[in-house]
Design an enzyme around this catalytic site. Sequence first.
Site, short mmCIF file in Angstrom:
data_model
loop_
_atom_site.label_atom_id
_atom_site.label_comp_id
_atom_site.label_asym_id
_atom_site.label_seq_id
_atom_site.Cartn_x
_atom_site.Cartn_y
_atom_site.Cartn_z
N SER A 13 -37.89 -5.93 16.48
CA SER A 13 -37.18 -6.07 17.75
C SER A 13 -36.36 -4.82 18.02
O SER A 13 -35.41 -4.52 17.28
CB SER A 13 -36.25 -7.29 17.70
OG SER A 13 -35.35 -7.22 18.79
N HIS A 36 -41.42 -5.77 19.64
CA HIS A 36 -40.82 -6.97 20.24
C HIS A 36 -39.74 -6.50 21.20
O HIS A 36 -38.77 -5.84 20.80
CB HIS A 36 -40.25 -7.87 19.15
CG HIS A 36 -39.69 -9.16 19.67
ND1 HIS A 36 -40.47 -10.25 19.97
CD2 HIS A 36 -38.42 -9.53 19.96
CE1 HIS A 36 -39.71 -11.25 20.40
NE2 HIS A 36 -38.45 -10.83 20.41
N ASP A 38 -36.97 -7.50 23.86
CA ASP A 38 -36.10 -8.60 24.28
C ASP A 38 -35.45 -8.31 25.62
O ASP A 38 -34.59 -7.44 25.72
CB ASP A 38 -34.98 -8.78 23.23
CG ASP A 38 -35.48 -9.42 21.96
OD1 ASP A 38 -36.10 -10.50 22.05
OD2 ASP A 38 -35.23 -8.85 20.87
N MET A 40 -32.95 -9.61 28.43
CA MET A 40 -31.84 -10.57 28.61
C MET A 40 -31.16 -10.30 29.95
O MET A 40 -30.89 -9.14 30.28
CB MET A 40 -30.81 -10.39 27.50
CG MET A 40 -31.39 -10.54 26.11
SD MET A 40 -30.11 -10.25 24.89
CE MET A 40 -31.02 -10.51 23.38
N HIS A 69 -40.31 -10.68 25.23
CA HIS A 69 -39.61 -11.96 25.08
C HIS A 69 -38.57 -12.04 26.20
O HIS A 69 -37.56 -11.35 26.16
CB HIS A 69 -38.96 -12.00 23.69
CG HIS A 69 -38.14 -13.22 23.44
ND1 HIS A 69 -37.25 -13.32 22.39
CD2 HIS A 69 -38.07 -14.42 24.09
CE1 HIS A 69 -36.68 -14.51 22.40
NE2 HIS A 69 -37.16 -15.20 23.42
N MET A 71 -35.70 -13.66 27.96
CA MET A 71 -34.59 -14.60 27.87
C MET A 71 -33.85 -14.55 29.20
O MET A 71 -32.77 -13.97 29.32
CB MET A 71 -33.68 -14.21 26.69
CG MET A 71 -34.30 -14.54 25.35
SD MET A 71 -33.57 -13.60 24.00
CE MET A 71 -34.47 -12.07 24.18
N MET A 140 -37.29 -20.05 18.20
CA MET A 140 -36.06 -19.28 18.02
C MET A 140 -35.29 -19.88 16.85
O MET A 140 -35.01 -21.08 16.83
CB MET A 140 -35.18 -19.35 19.28
CG MET A 140 -35.63 -18.49 20.44
SD MET A 140 -35.91 -16.75 20.05
CE MET A 140 -34.30 -16.23 19.45
N ASP A 178 -38.22 -15.96 15.44
CA ASP A 178 -37.35 -14.88 15.91
C ASP A 178 -35.90 -15.26 15.67
O ASP A 178 -35.41 -16.26 16.21
CB ASP A 178 -37.63 -14.68 17.41
CG ASP A 178 -36.84 -13.53 18.01
OD1 ASP A 178 -36.15 -12.81 17.27
OD2 ASP A 178 -36.94 -13.35 19.24
C1 DX5 Z 1 -32.26 -12.65 19.81
C2 DX5 Z 1 -33.51 -11.84 20.02
C3 DX5 Z 1 -34.10 -11.37 18.77
C4 DX5 Z 1 -33.20 -10.45 17.98
C5 DX5 Z 1 -33.52 -10.63 16.53
O1 DX5 Z 1 -31.88 -13.25 20.97
O2 DX5 Z 1 -34.50 -12.61 20.69
O3 DX5 Z 1 -35.38 -10.80 18.94
O4 DX5 Z 1 -33.34 -9.11 18.34
O5 DX5 Z 1 -32.61 -9.93 15.78
P1 DX5 Z 1 -32.38 -10.21 14.23
O6 DX5 Z 1 -33.71 -10.06 13.55
O7 DX5 Z 1 -31.37 -9.19 13.85
O8 DX5 Z 1 -31.89 -11.64 14.13
ZN ZN Z 2 -36.65 -11.91 20.69
#
Ligand code: DX5
Ligand code: ZN
Length: 228
Positions: A13, A36, A38, A40, A69, A71, A140, A178
Site C-alpha cells: 500500500s 495497492h 488507497d 480516501m 481501493h 474508501m 478489512m 488489508d
Molecule cells: C487502511 C488502508 C490500508 C493501509 C494498510 O485504510 O486501506 O491499505 O494502507 O496499512 P498497514 O498495512 O500499515 O495497516
Molecule cells: Zn487499502
Amino acid sequence: MTDTMTNIQIAPSVLSADFSKLGDELASIAHADYVHYDVMDGHFVPNISFGPALMAQAQKATDLPFDVHLMVTNPEDIVPLFLDLGAKIVTFHIEAATHAHRLVDLIHAHRAQAGISLNPATPVCLLENIIEDLDLALVMSVDPGFGGQKFISGSLAKIRQLKRLCEAHKVHPQIEVDGGVSAANAAELTAAGATMLVAGSAIFKAEDRAAAIDELRLAAEKDLTTQA
Ligand code: DX5
Ligand code: ZN
C-alpha cells in the site's frame, strides 16, 4: 495442494510510502504483484489521501498493475476516473454502494476486475447475493482510514466465513486482506483462505523493501507449500 493455490499475491500500500520520492518508492517494490492504491475522501473515512491525478503520474514510474481501493461515499461517481486510467482491480465498499451490481457491471464493461470490501464490523453475509459476480472480496482487518493500525483478530474468522461462502457458491474470487498485515500473521491469514495480502507499513517502513516483500511472501506461502 497445487502450485497455483500457493501463489499468494502481494500488494504494497503506497499510503505508507514517502510521497516526496514516489518514483523511487515504486521502484523499490517492483517485484510485488500490485500497487495497492488507497483512495480516501474525508467522508467515508476520516482521512484524505490521493486521487486519479497522482495515480496517472505514479503509473509512469512502475509496470505493476494498480489495485485501487476506494474508501469513498458515492463510489459510482469516481469509479469511471480509475477505469479510464486502466486500473486492473477496482474495489469499493459495500457500506457505500447503493447499486452494487450496477457498479460491478460498469467495472467489468471496462475489462477491469471488480472487488467489494467489508469493514471489520460488516458481516460476510452481505456478499451472499453478489459473490458470484466478484473477482475479489476484501476483508478489512482494521477500520479503514490510516496505515499502521493494529490487526483486528476477529478478521481471521471472517476470512474463513468468506472462504466458506465462496465454496458454497463454487466461485474463487481473490480473498484480499488489508490492515495490520505483516510476516508475523501472514501464515495464519493464508491458512484461513486469504489469497492476496495488502501491506503498508510492513513493507514501506522496512529499510530493504525487496527483502520485506520476500519475507511476507515466504511467510504467506510457507504452510501452504508444506501441505503439497
Ligand atoms: C487502511 C488502508 C490500508 C493501509 C494498510 O485504510 O486501506 O491499505 O494502507 O496499512 P498497514 O498495512 O500499515 O495497516
Ligand atoms: Zn487499502
